[in-house]
Design an enzyme around this catalytic site. Structure first.
Site, PDB file in Angstrom:
ATOM      1  N   LYS A  52       0.842  -1.204   0.000  1.00  0.00           N
ATOM      2  CA  LYS A  52       0.000   0.000   0.000  1.00  0.00           C
ATOM      3  C   LYS A  52       0.878   1.255   0.000  1.00  0.00           C
ATOM      4  CE  LYS A  52      -3.934  -2.356   2.086  1.00  0.00           C
ATOM      5  NZ  LYS A  52      -4.760  -2.674   3.263  1.00  0.00           N
ATOM      6  N   GLN A  96      -4.855  -1.570   9.507  1.00  0.00           N
ATOM      7  CA  GLN A  96      -4.772  -2.894   8.879  1.00  0.00           C
ATOM      8  C   GLN A  96      -5.317  -3.963   9.827  1.00  0.00           C
ATOM      9  OE1 GLN A  96      -3.861  -3.296   5.707  1.00  0.00           O
ATOM     10  NE2 GLN A  96      -4.049  -5.515   5.722  1.00  0.00           N
ATOM     11  N   ASP A 119     -11.165   2.847   3.863  1.00  0.00           N
ATOM     12  CA  ASP A 119     -11.413   1.404   3.766  1.00  0.00           C
ATOM     13  C   ASP A 119     -12.905   1.116   3.549  1.00  0.00           C
ATOM     14  OD1 ASP A 119      -9.464  -0.560   3.818  1.00  0.00           O
ATOM     15  OD2 ASP A 119      -9.097  -0.356   5.967  1.00  0.00           O
TER      16      ASP A 119
END
Ligand code: GUN
Length: 293
Positions: A52, A96, A119
């Site tokens: 990422k 995460q 997200d």
């Protein structure tokens, strides 16, 4: 049979994003800025986060990685999230997953300001998605929709069978496939571990989205001739053939299913590369204020 090349499409989208960033910066605006929080040392998570951060740099975004040991308390992590929520120099951030057992993932997700939740996991974004309002759409479902769109795969009136009901993939992709939109407008059936007669249902499917996390679960005898197969599985299995000692296995028995399909996504190189570009796209939308101003 046509292979859906997620790697190629993701490179095209990255180039499109990089062009937009260049134009923004030329106008004197700041480049989009994404922060990623990672807790502990889960091998899969560390690989994803590194990818990422690397992708941010490739498209000209600013990125910040905040890594904490798994001794961090829930309260300390929530305080870090508050700091990111309040930081005006940051367009979006993610935490995460998975998190260590002593930290509630749900509490963490709900602590993120939904306007920075690139997200798309916050209940506000999930709720807005389900009623078709502008929102941050989570990365994997959004990546799947983008592949269907770019390959111009017909979905209207088709029977789409989703296998898996996770909050991250199964539920949102089912929502998107049933929405009045192109791609979308499909008749959707969601199957899961308690479904009876799964094979009878998958044999009726024009499109199968396999997102259950069980390697090579979908076999040729479960697939109708000419179906479209989207494989979301990314189980890491030990391998002596790769540097990392792992390789990814999909939920579809590719070699026997592929000859029966009209389109199929490989693993790796199908849905996987699309997830990161979806995150980049959400961050760009955040920087432009296109969803919540
Ligand atoms: N873990 C696996 N996939 C994801 C994702 O898309 N976002 C976050 N934050 N964690 C993940």
């Amino acid at each position: 049979m046509k292979l859906i090349d997620g790697k190629l499409i993701s490179q095209q989208i990255k180039a499109e994003i990089a062009e937009e960033v260049k134009a923004m910066v030329a106008e004197g605006k700041r480049a989009p800025h994404l922060a990623v929080i990672i807790v502990g040392h889960d091998g899969g998570s560390e690989t994803y986060v590194a990818s990422k951060v690397k992708s941010c740099h490739e498209v000209g975004f600013q990125s910040t990685k905040l890594a904490f040991e798994d001794t961090i308390t829930e309260a300390e992590l929530l305080a870090e999230i508050e700091k990111l929520n309040a930081n005006p120099e940051l367009d979006g951030f993610i935490v995460q997953l998975p998190l260590p057992k002593h930290i509630s993932e749900q509490k963490v997700i709900e602590a993120i300001d939904f306007r920075k939740d690139v997200d798309g996991f916050h209940p506000v974004n999930v709720g807005r998605l389900s009623i078709g309002l502008p929102c941050y759409i989570s990365a994997t479902p959004n990546g799947i929709m983008e592949l269907l769109k770019r390959y111009e795969i017909p979905t209207q009136g088709k029977h789409c069978v989703v296998i898996g009901r996770s909050n991250i993939v199964g539920k949102p992709v089912a929502s998107l496939m049933m929405q009045k939109a192109i791609p979308g407008d499909a008749t959707v059936t969601v199957c899961h571990s308690r479904t009876k007669n799964l094979k009878e249902i998958t044999l009726q499917a024009d499109i199968i989205i396999a997102a259950l996390g069980s390697p090579e679960f979908l076999t040729a005898n479960m697939v109708k001739e000419g179906a479209v197969i989207i494989d979301v599985g990314t189980t890491r299995v030990p391998s002596t053939e790769t540097k990392s000692g792992f390789r990814l296995k999909g939920d579809v028995k590719f070699d026997e299913v592929a000859p029966k399909c009209s389109y199929i996504t490989p693993v790796p190189g199908g849905v996987g590369p699309m997830t990161i570009v979806s995150l980049l796209k959400n961050t760009l939308l955040a920087a432009k204020g296109e969803i919540y101003g």
